[in-house]
Design a protein around this motif. Structure first.
Motif, PDB file in Angstrom:
ATOM      1  N   PHE A 192       0.852  -1.193   0.000  1.00  0.00           N
ATOM      2  CA  PHE A 192       0.000   0.000   0.000  1.00  0.00           C
ATOM      3  C   PHE A 192       0.889   1.244   0.000  1.00  0.00           C
ATOM      4  N   LYS A 193       0.525   2.202  -0.825  1.00  0.00           N
ATOM      5  CA  LYS A 193       1.259   3.464  -0.915  1.00  0.00           C
ATOM      6  C   LYS A 193       0.309   4.612  -0.588  1.00  0.00           C
ATOM      7  N   GLY A 194       0.685   5.415   0.404  1.00  0.00           N
ATOM      8  CA  GLY A 194      -0.144   6.548   0.816  1.00  0.00           C
ATOM      9  C   GLY A 194       0.610   7.861   0.717  1.00  0.00           C
ATOM     10  N   LYS A 195       0.394   8.713   1.693  1.00  0.00           N
ATOM     11  CA  LYS A 195       1.019  10.039   1.680  1.00  0.00           C
ATOM     12  C   LYS A 195       1.377  10.398   3.116  1.00  0.00           C
ATOM     13  N   SER A 196       2.634  10.747   3.338  1.00  0.00           N
ATOM     14  CA  SER A 196       3.065  11.069   4.697  1.00  0.00           C
ATOM     15  C   SER A 196       2.671  12.504   5.070  1.00  0.00           C
ATOM     16  N   SER A 197       2.570  12.699   6.370  1.00  0.00           N
ATOM     17  CA  SER A 197       2.269  14.028   6.897  1.00  0.00           C
ATOM     18  C   SER A 197       2.529  14.000   8.402  1.00  0.00           C
ATOM     19  N   HIS A 198       2.542  15.173   9.014  1.00  0.00           N
ATOM     20  CA  HIS A 198       2.695  15.234  10.467  1.00  0.00           C
ATOM     21  C   HIS A 198       1.401  14.730  11.099  1.00  0.00           C
ATOM     22  N   ALA A 199       1.517  13.707  11.959  1.00  0.00           N
ATOM     23  CA  ALA A 199       0.321  13.053  12.486  1.00  0.00           C
ATOM     24  C   ALA A 199      -0.473  13.920  13.454  1.00  0.00           C
ATOM     25  N   SER A 200       0.144  14.988  13.976  1.00  0.00           N
ATOM     26  CA  SER A 200      -0.573  15.873  14.891  1.00  0.00           C
ATOM     27  C   SER A 200      -0.883  17.223  14.259  1.00  0.00           C
ATOM     28  N   ALA A 201       0.097  17.827  13.588  1.00  0.00           N
ATOM     29  CA  ALA A 201      -0.095  19.169  13.029  1.00  0.00           C
ATOM     30  C   ALA A 201      -1.004  19.150  11.811  1.00  0.00           C
ATOM     31  N   SER A 202      -0.863  18.128  10.955  1.00  0.00           N
ATOM     32  CA  SER A 202      -1.666  18.105   9.719  1.00  0.00           C
ATOM     33  C   SER A 202      -2.075  16.688   9.343  1.00  0.00           C
ATOM     34  N   PRO A 203      -2.779  15.970  10.220  1.00  0.00           N
ATOM     35  CA  PRO A 203      -3.168  14.584   9.924  1.00  0.00           C
ATOM     36  C   PRO A 203      -4.098  14.485   8.719  1.00  0.00           C
ATOM     37  N   GLU A 204      -4.860  15.578   8.474  1.00  0.00           N
ATOM     38  CA  GLU A 204      -5.823  15.535   7.353  1.00  0.00           C
ATOM     39  C   GLU A 204      -5.130  15.482   6.004  1.00  0.00           C
ATOM     40  N   LEU A 205      -3.850  15.836   5.961  1.00  0.00           N
ATOM     41  CA  LEU A 205      -3.122  15.819   4.695  1.00  0.00           C
ATOM     42  C   LEU A 205      -2.500  14.453   4.399  1.00  0.00           C
ATOM     43  N   GLY A 206      -2.470  13.594   5.375  1.00  0.00           N
ATOM     44  CA  GLY A 206      -1.853  12.274   5.194  1.00  0.00           C
ATOM     45  C   GLY A 206      -2.851  11.224   4.749  1.00  0.00           C
ATOM     46  N   ARG A 207      -2.318  10.193   4.118  1.00  0.00           N
ATOM     47  CA  ARG A 207      -3.114   9.023   3.725  1.00  0.00           C
ATOM     48  C   ARG A 207      -2.324   7.797   4.193  1.00  0.00           C
ATOM     49  N   SER A 208      -2.827   7.130   5.204  1.00  0.00           N
ATOM     50  CA  SER A 208      -2.041   6.116   5.909  1.00  0.00           C
ATOM     51  C   SER A 208      -2.081   4.746   5.242  1.00  0.00           C
ATOM     52  N   ALA A 209      -0.913   4.300   4.787  1.00  0.00           N
ATOM     53  CA  ALA A 209      -0.798   2.949   4.232  1.00  0.00           C
ATOM     54  C   ALA A 209      -0.954   1.902   5.336  1.00  0.00           C
ATOM     55  N   LEU A 210      -0.528   2.250   6.547  1.00  0.00           N
ATOM     56  CA  LEU A 210      -0.681   1.312   7.664  1.00  0.00           C
ATOM     57  C   LEU A 210      -2.155   1.124   8.011  1.00  0.00           C
ATOM     58  N   ASP A 211      -2.942   2.183   7.925  1.00  0.00           N
ATOM     59  CA  ASP A 211      -4.391   2.028   8.115  1.00  0.00           C
ATOM     60  C   ASP A 211      -4.964   1.039   7.106  1.00  0.00           C
ATOM     61  N   ALA A 212      -4.488   1.126   5.871  1.00  0.00           N
ATOM     62  CA  ALA A 212      -4.975   0.223   4.821  1.00  0.00           C
ATOM     63  C   ALA A 212      -4.641  -1.231   5.167  1.00  0.00           C
ATOM     64  N   VAL A 213      -3.414  -1.469   5.651  1.00  0.00           N
ATOM     65  CA  VAL A 213      -3.026  -2.826   6.049  1.00  0.00           C
ATOM     66  C   VAL A 213      -3.940  -3.332   7.164  1.00  0.00           C
ATOM     67  N   GLU A 214      -4.184  -2.487   8.166  1.00  0.00           N
ATOM     68  CA  GLU A 214      -5.009  -2.916   9.293  1.00  0.00           C
ATOM     69  C   GLU A 214      -6.453  -3.166   8.864  1.00  0.00           C
ATOM     70  N   LEU A 215      -6.970  -2.327   7.981  1.00  0.00           N
ATOM     71  CA  LEU A 215      -8.338  -2.537   7.491  1.00  0.00           C
ATOM     72  C   LEU A 215      -8.426  -3.802   6.642  1.00  0.00           C
ATOM     73  N   MET A 216      -7.386  -4.080   5.865  1.00  0.00           N
ATOM     74  CA  MET A 216      -7.367  -5.329   5.099  1.00  0.00           C
ATOM     75  C   MET A 216      -7.419  -6.526   6.042  1.00  0.00           C
ATOM     76  N   ASN A 217      -6.649  -6.459   7.121  1.00  0.00           N
ATOM     77  CA  ASN A 217      -6.641  -7.573   8.070  1.00  0.00           C
ATOM     78  C   ASN A 217      -8.005  -7.759   8.734  1.00  0.00           C
ATOM     79  N   VAL A 218      -8.660  -6.658   9.048  1.00  0.00           N
ATOM     80  CA  VAL A 218     -10.011  -6.749   9.626  1.00  0.00           C
ATOM     81  C   VAL A 218     -10.960  -7.407   8.637  1.00  0.00           C
TER      82      VAL A 218
END
Length: 472
Positions: A192-218
């Motif tokens: 999975f390829k997403g987009k990095s960003s500051h997780a606190s200052a600008s989380p809305e700009l990021g797209r988490s590949a790790l979230d995708a992995v976890e959702l796939m596992n669910v």
């Protein structure tokens, strides 16, 4: 001289060589696709014995075949020599003692497997020589059995197209023909390829590949309720995207291994896994790619060959062990927990349980069952069995109840009784191979059974044509 006596003589004369080879391969403990030292060692032994050696089959750098003789029939003996990660262990120890922390070790006994099969090939070669037989024996050096599908790549490349019968064996805790069917499997990497960003200052700009992995596992967890009982789906996260929780992970990767009873079933389940991965990518606005890296068919046993193999195992008998062997075997047995012991004893008859209570080593030969049994694991021997009549046996190289892929298996890998059991397998395989070479009626019966079992279904490799073994 009976065939079994002559084969025994042939193998025993080289016993010191086989012991040295097995112990050195145990020490190399090389992982899949990296078995360079083990491959070199076995190739040299074959060449020294007079086999013509060809290397690098099917794009596998550590694969090889050693051939002796000429013409038909062609008999294949399959050898393996790859180890497992994380199972480094001192030999002859009855406690967990890694040689190298997190190092590799022969937890499936492939050092014994490869050398026991080599002993069989050497004995068949000597028999051909002595009796001036027409025919060819080949030793196939098959790398990457552990999650690498080495034999599948070799089958796809046509390496077994002219073979009349194939033989192999596996270390274990019982003695008998492996008259089994198995699961088919597909293994794939999901990236999975997403987009990095500051997780606190600008989380809305990021797209988490790790979230995708976890959702796939669910999603796959929910899928497990809706697949056949004998199907399995396993996974491992191979790249979680980094170690900084304050960064939205722009990459993540995991590996999925899907198993089912038949090739069509495993393909169907794998397609559903792909759709779940696509859904996870859609939910997280990430990009998903996947690649099949290995696959196997289900195993096709051959009753004709297995009955013959069992006859020779009974004729040869399980090798003797001494008091020192038994002391070590008993100490290893005591390292097993109650559930492991119960699981082992549940497979035995009441008479065998009484024997095991005093001597926790299977020194008897199990009869060949009339109907094949089912084993949940997968093996790339299966793809060979879809293309040529194939027989396998197992011998007791380990104390009763020893689980596969454990430090206890590694620790026993150089013991005297383990090598004797490996050579016992080699003798049984060699006797059966010679019998098949010299008995046209038996050979034809095995082929007819093979054709009947396939029932008109053609083999189609589950690894895509554009997928090749790793080169690095």
């Amino acid at each position: 001289m009976r065939l079994s006596e002559e084969i025994t003589e042939c193998i025993e004369m080289d016993k010191d060589l086989f012991s040295e080879l097995s112990e050195r391969i145990w020490g190399f403990a090389e992982l899949k696709y990296h078995e360079f030292k083990s491959s070199d060692l076995l190739c040299k032994a074959l060449a020294d014995e007079g086999f013509a050696v060809e290397r690098g089959l099917a794009g596998l750098k550590t694969s090889f075949v050693g051939s002796y003789g000429s013409g038909k029939p062609v008999i294949a003996v399959l050898g393996e020599f790859d180890a497992l990660a994380g199972l480094s262990q001192k030999k002859g120890s009855t406690v967990r003692e890694p040689i190298i922390p997190n190092g590799s070790g022969h937890g499936c006994g492939h050092n014994l497997l490869g050398v026991g099969a080599l002993a069989a090939a050497f004995a068949v070669k000597k028999y051909i020589e002595r009796h001036h037989l027409l025919g060819t024996v080949r030793y196939y050096g098959c790398p990457a059995e552990e999650n690498g599908s080495g034999k599948t790549f070799m089958v796809r490349a046509g390496c077994f197209n002219d073979v009349d019968a194939a033989f192999t064996w596996h270390p274990g805790t019982v003695n008998g023909a492996m008259h089994l069917s198995s699961t088919a499997s597909i293994m794939a990497n999901f990236s999975f390829k997403g987009k990095s960003s500051h997780a606190s200052a600008s989380p809305e700009l990021g797209r988490s590949a790790l979230d995708a992995v976890e959702l796939m596992n669910v999603g796959v967890n929910y899928l497990r309720e809706h697949i056949p009982d004998r199907a399995r789906v396993h996974y491992a996260i191979t790249d979680a995207g980094g170690f900084s929780p304050n960064v939205v992970q722009s990459r993540a990767e995991e590996m999925y291994l899907t198993r089912a009873e038949k090739p069509d079933q495993v393909k169907e389940i794998f397609e559903r896994v792909i759709r779940i991965a696509e859904g996870a990518a859609l939910m997280t606005e990430t990009q998903m790619t996947y690649k099949i890296v290995g696959a196997t068919h289900n195993l096709i046993p051959n009753t004709t060959l297995h009955q013959t193999l069992t006859q020779f195992m009974n004729e040869l008998k399980y090798p003797d062990y001494n008091e020192q062997d038994l002391k070590f075997i008993s100490e290893i047995y005591q390292t097993l927990d109650l559930s492991e012991k119960k699981a082992a004893l549940a497979q035995l008859s009441s008479e065998q349980i009484r024997k095991a209570d005093k001597k926790p080593i299977a020194d008897w030969i199990d009869p060949c069952p009339e109907q094949e049994r089912f084993m949940q694991p997968s093996t790339d021997v299966s793809d060979v069995s879809w293309n040529v009549p194939t027989a396998q046996c197992m011998t007791a190289t380990w104390a009763l109840g020893t689980p596969f892929h454990t430090w206890q298996a590694v620790s026993q890998g150089t013991q005297r009784y383990a090598l004797n059991a490996a050579l016992f397998a080699g003798k049984a395989l060699a006797c059966t191979a010679v019998k098949v070479m010299t008995d046209g009626v038996l050979r034809e019966r095995a082929k007819q059974e093979f054709t009947k079992r396939l029932n008109g279904v053609r083999y189609e490799c589950l690894i895509p044509e554009d997928t090749n073994p790793p080169q690095d």
